[in-house]
Enzyme design. Structure first.
Site, short mmCIF file in Angstrom:
data_model
loop_
_atom_site.label_atom_id
_atom_site.label_comp_id
_atom_site.label_asym_id
_atom_site.label_seq_id
_atom_site.Cartn_x
_atom_site.Cartn_y
_atom_site.Cartn_z
CE LYS A 163 -13.10 -6.63 1.30
NZ LYS A 163 -11.82 -6.17 0.73
NE ARG A 196 -2.67 -7.05 -4.56
CZ ARG A 196 -3.47 -7.30 -3.55
NH1 ARG A 196 -2.95 -7.64 -2.39
NH2 ARG A 196 -4.77 -7.24 -3.68
CB SER A 240 -4.23 -6.68 4.44
OG SER A 240 -3.87 -5.41 3.98
CG HIS A 255 -1.94 -1.01 1.34
ND1 HIS A 255 -2.10 -1.83 2.44
CD2 HIS A 255 -2.91 -1.40 0.46
CE1 HIS A 255 -3.12 -2.65 2.25
NE2 HIS A 255 -3.62 -2.41 1.06
P1 ADP Z 1 -9.87 -3.55 -0.44
O1 ADP Z 1 -10.57 -4.21 0.69
O2 ADP Z 1 -10.56 -2.36 -0.99
O3 ADP Z 1 -9.36 -4.47 -1.51
P2 ADP Z 1 -7.16 -3.33 0.45
O4 ADP Z 1 -6.71 -2.58 1.64
O5 ADP Z 1 -7.00 -4.80 0.47
O6 ADP Z 1 -8.65 -2.90 0.27
O7 ADP Z 1 -6.49 -2.75 -0.86
C1 ADP Z 1 -6.66 -1.42 -1.26
C2 ADP Z 1 -6.02 -1.24 -2.63
O8 ADP Z 1 -4.62 -1.47 -2.53
C3 ADP Z 1 -6.54 -2.21 -3.70
O9 ADP Z 1 -6.56 -1.53 -4.93
C4 ADP Z 1 -5.49 -3.29 -3.71
O10 ADP Z 1 -5.43 -3.92 -4.99
C5 ADP Z 1 -4.25 -2.48 -3.45
N1 ADP Z 1 -3.17 -3.28 -2.85
C6 ADP Z 1 -3.22 -4.12 -1.82
N2 ADP Z 1 -2.03 -4.70 -1.58
C7 ADP Z 1 -1.18 -4.19 -2.52
C8 ADP Z 1 0.19 -4.42 -2.86
N3 ADP Z 1 0.94 -5.31 -2.20
N4 ADP Z 1 0.70 -3.73 -3.87
C9 ADP Z 1 -0.08 -2.87 -4.58
N5 ADP Z 1 -1.36 -2.63 -4.35
C10 ADP Z 1 -1.92 -3.28 -3.33
#
Ligand code: ADP
Length: 169
Positions: A41, A90, A128, A17
């Site tokens: 979630k 990703r 995450s 992130h």
């Molecule tokens: P959500 O529940 O909306 O998917 P996340 O916190 O899991 O929320 O992810 C928010 C955004 O960050 C999404 O667009 C996800 O694809 C992106 N994201 C999560 N992990 C990574 C990573 N390792 N590298 C790049 N983008 C990421």
């Protein structure tokens, strides 16, 4: 002044992130990292905990702020006079859902664009969900998340037993 919203659950924020936030901060004047309530979630961390961890992690980047939100993303974007939404991509596996989300948001409000940013390849496996899984099983997650998140995961998943309950030996 070009503002962009980076929405997500951030449960918890990871170095992946942060990589995306840093890239967005170079491209836009202001980035709002918007922590979604997302109770559906069943997040491990409360909304406040997720916000505080994100605030600690982005404190060194001048043009990023952290807020919480619930409700319709496109409405939030308009309220904050932002021009776009940032999402991280990703791998191909992210694509289908992200594509649907972006097109749905466009249907809801045509003026809201979605910008996809790719993290450094070494973060492309990071999520995450996996970080929580590894931490739950006692693995070391220090290379995947900021130090305060490592500490928060430890407190949440492996709390020390209260003093009076220590075994007698
Ligand atoms: P959500 O529940 O909306 O998917 P996340 O916190 O899991 O929320 O992810 C928010 C955004 O960050 C999404 O667009 C996800 O694809 C992106 N994201 C999560 N992990 C990574 C990573 N390792 N590298 C790049 N983008 C990421």
């Amino acid at each position: 002044m070009r503002t962009v919203v980076y929405p997500g659950s951030f449960d918890p924020i990871t170095n992946g992130h942060l990589d995306v936030v840093q890239r967005a901060a170079k491209m836009f004047d202001r980035v709002i990292l918007a922590v979604a309530r997302n109770e559906g979630k069943k997040p491990l961390f409360s909304l406040t905990e997720r916000k505080e961890m994100a605030q600690g992690a982005i404190a060194h980047i001048g043009n990023v702020s952290v807020e919480t939100f619930e409700g319709l993303l496109v409405e939030y974007v308009v309220q904050h006079q932002a021009c776009a939404v940032v999402r991280g991509l990703r791998a191909v596996s992210d694509f289908e859902f992200e594509f649907q989300l972006a097109l749905m948001n466009r249907k809801l409000n045509e003026s809201v664009e979605t910008v996809f940013l790719m993290p450094k390849d070494s973060y492309s496996f990071l999520s995450s969900r996996l970080v929580k899984e590894v931490a739950r099983l006692g693995g070391d997650v220090a290379q995947f998340v900021p130090a305060e998140v490592v500490a928060a995961l430890r407190r949440k998943l492996h709390p020390e037993p209260p003093k009076g309950h220590l075994p007698k030996w």
